[in-house]
Design an enzyme around this catalytic site. Structure first.
Site, PDB file in Angstrom:
ATOM      1  CG  HIS A  51      -2.073  -0.994   1.093  1.00 45.15           C
ATOM      2  ND1 HIS A  51      -2.890  -1.344   2.141  1.00 45.15           N
ATOM      3  CD2 HIS A  51      -2.511  -1.725   0.024  1.00 45.15           C
ATOM      4  CE1 HIS A  51      -3.780  -2.238   1.736  1.00 45.15           C
ATOM      5  NE2 HIS A  51      -3.568  -2.498   0.457  1.00 45.15           N
ATOM      6  CB  CYS A  86       6.476  12.901  -9.526  1.00 45.69           C
ATOM      7  SG  CYS A  86       6.115  14.299 -10.621  1.00 45.69           S
TER       8      CYS A  86
HETATM    9  P1  OAD Z   1      -7.445  -2.408  10.576  1.00 44.54           P
HETATM   10  O1  OAD Z   1      -7.541  -1.194  11.429  1.00 44.54           O
HETATM   11  O2  OAD Z   1      -8.566  -2.695   9.650  1.00 44.54           O
HETATM   12  O3  OAD Z   1      -7.264  -3.705  11.488  1.00 44.54           O
HETATM   13  C1  OAD Z   1      -6.311  -3.757  12.502  1.00 44.54           C
HETATM   14  C2  OAD Z   1      -6.378  -5.131  13.147  1.00 44.54           C
HETATM   15  O4  OAD Z   1      -5.333  -5.196  14.103  1.00 44.54           O
HETATM   16  C3  OAD Z   1      -7.676  -5.425  13.898  1.00 44.54           C
HETATM   17  O5  OAD Z   1      -8.150  -6.728  13.532  1.00 44.54           O
HETATM   18  C4  OAD Z   1      -7.293  -5.385  15.378  1.00 44.54           C
HETATM   19  O6  OAD Z   1      -8.011  -6.325  16.176  1.00 44.54           O
HETATM   20  C5  OAD Z   1      -5.828  -5.770  15.304  1.00 44.54           C
HETATM   21  N1  OAD Z   1      -5.005  -5.224  16.402  1.00 44.54           N
HETATM   22  C6  OAD Z   1      -5.122  -4.045  17.051  1.00 44.54           C
HETATM   23  N2  OAD Z   1      -4.168  -3.910  17.982  1.00 44.54           N
HETATM   24  C7  OAD Z   1      -3.410  -5.037  17.928  1.00 44.54           C
HETATM   25  C8  OAD Z   1      -2.270  -5.516  18.645  1.00 44.54           C
HETATM   26  N3  OAD Z   1      -1.696  -4.800  19.609  1.00 44.54           N
HETATM   27  N4  OAD Z   1      -1.769  -6.723  18.308  1.00 44.54           N
HETATM   28  C9  OAD Z   1      -2.340  -7.473  17.329  1.00 44.54           C
HETATM   29  N5  OAD Z   1      -3.418  -7.078  16.632  1.00 44.54           N
HETATM   30  C10 OAD Z   1      -3.948  -5.878  16.917  1.00 44.54           C
HETATM   31  O7  OAD Z   1      -6.038  -2.300   9.799  1.00 44.54           O
HETATM   32  P2  OAD Z   1      -5.556  -3.108   8.515  1.00 44.54           P
HETATM   33  O8  OAD Z   1      -6.116  -4.477   8.510  1.00 44.54           O
HETATM   34  O9  OAD Z   1      -4.099  -2.937   8.410  1.00 44.54           O
HETATM   35  O10 OAD Z   1      -5.443   0.700   3.422  1.00 44.54           O
HETATM   36  O11 OAD Z   1      -6.247  -2.268   7.363  1.00 44.54           O
HETATM   37  C11 OAD Z   1      -6.050  -2.657   6.031  1.00 44.54           C
HETATM   38  C12 OAD Z   1      -6.028  -1.464   5.136  1.00 44.54           C
HETATM   39  O12 OAD Z   1      -7.213  -0.694   5.341  1.00 44.54           O
HETATM   40  C13 OAD Z   1      -4.909  -0.469   5.404  1.00 44.54           C
HETATM   41  O13 OAD Z   1      -3.696  -0.806   4.791  1.00 44.54           O
HETATM   42  C14 OAD Z   1      -5.463   0.804   4.863  1.00 44.54           C
HETATM   43  C15 OAD Z   1      -6.868   0.721   5.411  1.00 44.54           C
HETATM   44  O14 OAD Z   1      -7.838   1.420   4.741  1.00 44.54           O
HETATM   45  C16 OAD Z   1      -5.409   1.796   2.661  1.00 44.54           C
HETATM   46  O15 OAD Z   1      -5.385   2.919   3.150  1.00 44.54           O
HETATM   47  C17 OAD Z   1      -5.401   1.513   1.195  1.00 44.54           C
END
Ligand code: OAD
Length: 239
Positions: A109, A117
């Site tokens: 991502h 740019c």
């Molecule tokens: P999310 O915010 O959707 O999910 C985070 C996950 O991490 C959740 O399932 C939480 O339960 C878990 N979590 C939180 N704290 C934790 C900890 N201390 N240890 C282990 N797990 C923990 O984030 P992503 O899955 O990364 O994309 O989101 C995916 C994509 O959605 C991102 O890359 C971004 C976003 O929109 C773009 O911006 C294109």
């Protein structure tokens, strides 16, 4: 001589939570504070570029004030010591895997510490603000945008990711809700291709049932434990 196993690891915002970086979908997360369509789409950027630049400028500044945690350190150790192929595919735009010392990292991502740019498509290392519209060091146009993949855009290096998934013996998903495709589909691809699949997350995610194994807890505890298990299981003829 037995062949060392190949590992693909997908990481998400949860692995950086204990470093003090907000996740997206947890309570109080970034998508509660901002509308996705305003700050994470090409249309939002066209509508209000200053708002979008300020959002990523603030995140770029913040990421430079935090440190990798025990989970990043453990994956860096696995990267150093694992005798087989290994690829860390991160959805995160922070640089905490690299700062912990991991080398085999791919940012599907994009990266906060990079500017893209829109005119010449060059990517430049960047740790300053973009809202003041600095010129592109390559072509001189004031067309720099955050080098972050927005909704509706194609993630980076999908060919390399699918090639690694095809050869994976172990697929792990760490700290991601599994809400965003194509990353959310990697577990099914890996599983169909014969990998053992494991989820390490604070709680069960919407996609937990796809995994052979799902462990719950903070990444700072679960990941070092899992890495210790993997490294302890290396047989002498693989090392
Ligand atoms: P999310 O915010 O959707 O999910 C985070 C996950 O991490 C959740 O399932 C939480 O339960 C878990 N979590 C939180 N704290 C934790 C900890 N201390 N240890 C282990 N797990 C923990 O984030 P992503 O899955 O990364 O994309 O989101 C995916 C994509 O959605 C991102 O890359 C971004 C976003 O929109 C773009 O911006 C294109």
């Amino acid at each position: 001589m037995s062949k060392a196993e190949n590992i693909v690891i997908l990481t998400g915002a949860g692995i950086s939570a204990e470093s003090g970086i907000d996740t997206f979908r947890d309570s109080g997360g970034l998508w509660e504070q901002h509308r996705v369509e305003d700050v994470a789409t090409p249309e939002g950027f066209a509508r209000d570029p200053d708002l979008v630049q300020r959002f990523y400028d603030a995140r770029r500044a913040a990421v430079q004030t935090v440190d990798p945690n025990a989970a990043h350190e453990a994956l860096a150790r696995l990267d150093r010591e694992w005798p087989g192929e290994l690829l860390i595919v991160t959805q995160n735009v922070d640089d905490l895997h690299e700062r912990a010392g991991a080398k085999r990292v791919l940012h599907m991502h994009g990266e906060l510490l990079s500017a893209l740019c829109a005119r010449c498509e060059a990517r430049h290392r960047w740790n300053e603000k973009l809202v003041d519209r600095p010129p592109c060091p390559g072509c001189g146009e004031t067309a720099l945008r955050p080098d972050v993949v927005w909704f509706g855009e194609m993630p980076y290096e999908m060919d390399r990711i699918y090639a690694a998934l095809r050869d994976a013996d172990i697929f792990a998903s760490i700290g991601t809700s599994g809400a965003v495709y194509p990353a959310a589909g990697f577990v099914r691809d890996a599983r169909e291709l014969g990998a053992h699949t494991v989820e390490l997350n604070l709680e069960r995610s919407g996609g937990s049932h796809w995994f052979d194994e799902a462990r719950q807890g903070p990444a700072g505890q679960l990941v070092p434990e899992w890495v210790d298990e993997l490294l302890a299981g290396i047989s002498p003829d693989q090392a």
